[in-house]
Structures are given as C-alpha cells and as structure tokens.
Design an enzyme around this catalytic site. Structure first.
Site, PDB file in Angstrom:
ATOM      1  N   ASN A  26      -4.299 -62.194 -47.734  1.00  0.00           N
ATOM      2  CA  ASN A  26      -4.439 -63.382 -48.580  1.00  0.00           C
ATOM      3  C   ASN A  26      -5.628 -64.183 -48.062  1.00  0.00           C
ATOM      4  O   ASN A  26      -5.729 -64.430 -46.859  1.00  0.00           O
ATOM      5  CB  ASN A  26      -3.164 -64.225 -48.515  1.00  0.00           C
ATOM      6  N   HIS A  60      -5.572 -62.452 -41.176  1.00  0.00           N
ATOM      7  CA  HIS A  60      -4.410 -61.600 -40.890  1.00  0.00           C
ATOM      8  C   HIS A  60      -4.175 -60.653 -42.050  1.00  0.00           C
ATOM      9  O   HIS A  60      -4.408 -60.987 -43.210  1.00  0.00           O
ATOM     10  CB  HIS A  60      -3.154 -62.425 -40.617  1.00  0.00           C
ATOM     11  N   HIS A  90      -1.142 -58.471 -43.786  1.00  0.00           N
ATOM     12  CA  HIS A  90       0.294 -58.206 -43.863  1.00  0.00           C
ATOM     13  C   HIS A  90       0.466 -56.706 -44.073  1.00  0.00           C
ATOM     14  O   HIS A  90      -0.155 -56.133 -44.972  1.00  0.00           O
ATOM     15  CB  HIS A  90       0.910 -58.891 -45.088  1.00  0.00           C
TER      16      HIS A  90
HETATM   17  P1  DGP Z   1      -0.450 -66.165 -45.583  1.00  0.00           P
HETATM   18  O1  DGP Z   1       0.060 -66.824 -46.819  1.00  0.00           O
HETATM   19  O2  DGP Z   1      -1.067 -64.826 -45.872  1.00  0.00           O
HETATM   20  O3  DGP Z   1      -1.374 -67.075 -44.786  1.00  0.00           O
HETATM   21  O4  DGP Z   1       0.838 -65.848 -44.697  1.00  0.00           O
HETATM   22  C1  DGP Z   1       1.116 -66.393 -43.455  1.00  0.00           C
HETATM   23  C2  DGP Z   1       2.337 -65.705 -42.921  1.00  0.00           C
HETATM   24  O5  DGP Z   1       2.536 -66.143 -41.586  1.00  0.00           O
HETATM   25  C3  DGP Z   1       3.638 -65.986 -43.664  1.00  0.00           C
HETATM   26  O6  DGP Z   1       4.134 -64.765 -44.214  1.00  0.00           O
HETATM   27  C4  DGP Z   1       4.601 -66.510 -42.605  1.00  0.00           C
HETATM   28  C5  DGP Z   1       3.915 -66.163 -41.313  1.00  0.00           C
HETATM   29  N1  DGP Z   1       4.124 -67.128 -40.249  1.00  0.00           N
HETATM   30  C6  DGP Z   1       3.908 -68.464 -40.317  1.00  0.00           C
HETATM   31  N2  DGP Z   1       4.186 -69.046 -39.134  1.00  0.00           N
HETATM   32  C7  DGP Z   1       4.579 -68.048 -38.303  1.00  0.00           C
HETATM   33  C8  DGP Z   1       4.999 -68.026 -36.949  1.00  0.00           C
HETATM   34  O7  DGP Z   1       5.052 -69.023 -36.244  1.00  0.00           O
HETATM   35  N3  DGP Z   1       5.324 -66.807 -36.438  1.00  0.00           N
HETATM   36  C9  DGP Z   1       5.270 -65.665 -37.179  1.00  0.00           C
HETATM   37  N4  DGP Z   1       5.622 -64.532 -36.585  1.00  0.00           N
HETATM   38  N5  DGP Z   1       4.873 -65.657 -38.465  1.00  0.00           N
HETATM   39  C10 DGP Z   1       4.540 -66.831 -39.012  1.00  0.00           C
END
Ligand code: DGP
Length: 121
Positions: A91, A104, A106
C-alpha cells in the site's frame, strides 16, 4: 515525504517495540501483522529508512533492493504458502491507504483471498 523516525516500524526496528519475528537478515526484517487479515499475514520491511517504494527505488542500494525481493519469496516459502498461492501488497501513499510510513510488503495467504480489490461503491 520526509521519513518519520518515530513511525511504528522504525520503533520496531530499533527494538523499542516488540514484534513476532518471521525472518531477518542484514537488510530485511519480517514480522507478523498485529491485525492479521489471513492465516498468514507477514510484513516484510527494509531495515533502511524508506517511506515508500518510490523512495526505496530512488535511494536504496542494489543489494538492499535485491535482498527485499528475495526475502518476500523466502517468507512465503517459510510460511508454507508458496505452493498454494499468496498475495503481496505494498500500500503506497494516500490513495493506496498506506498507514505506516515505512515501506512494507504484506504477504498474505493460507486461505483463498478472493479478487484483488473490491469495486468502488
Ligand atoms: P498499511 O495500511 O499497508 O500501512 O498497513 C500497516 C499494517 O501494519 C497494518 O496491517 C497493521 C500493521 N501494524 C500496525 N501497527 C503494528 C504494530 O505495532 N505491530 C505489528 N506487528 N503490525 C502493526
């Protein structure tokens, strides 16, 4: 966009926040998403400070770029979804609904994922 040194993934990389690690090497960290959308939902990130894919392509070394791509495949294989199929999503920016401003990918799998995106309402 300037890189925010205090974004959540920067804090995870510094060890200030915990994560459930799935993979790590010199250039890459992968960890399980805190809000999984599929049985396998791993985030693969570069260790360098890059906000987005554009930023990464512009500034990252060839070694960092190759390592990130390779790591995505390794994570999928290690998670056991390579054979059955999986989806990789980055994203990006406002329209891409990027919440965390550190690049990042996914990696999602472990169930049929349906169509790529929903139709606009
Ligand atoms: P995006 O919308 O692509 O920026 O997704 C960010 C993702 O990051 C979302 O699916 C939830 C994940 N996320 C947010 N905070 C944390 C965290 O503190 N730890 C982990 N493991 N994931 C997180």
């Amino acid at each position: 966009m300037a890189y925010d040194q205090n974004n959540i993934f920067a804090r995870i990389l510094r060890g200030d926040l915990p994560c459930k690690k799935a993979f790590e090497n010199e250039h890459v960290l992968a960890f399980h998403d805190i809000r999984p959308l599929a049985p396998v939902h791993v985030l693969v990130i570069p260790k360098g400070a890059y906000t987005s894919l554009d930023d990464f392509h512009e500034k990252a070394s060839e070694a960092e770029q190759a390592a990130l791509m390779k790591a995505i495949g390794q994570v999928a294989r290690q998670a056991g979804v390579a054979a059955g199929g999986y989806r990789v999503i980055a994203n990006t920016g406002g329209d891409g609904h990027q919440e965390v401003p550190h690049l990042h990918f996914h990696v999602l799998g472990g169930r049929p994922l349906g169509r790529m995106i929903g139709r606009p309402e």
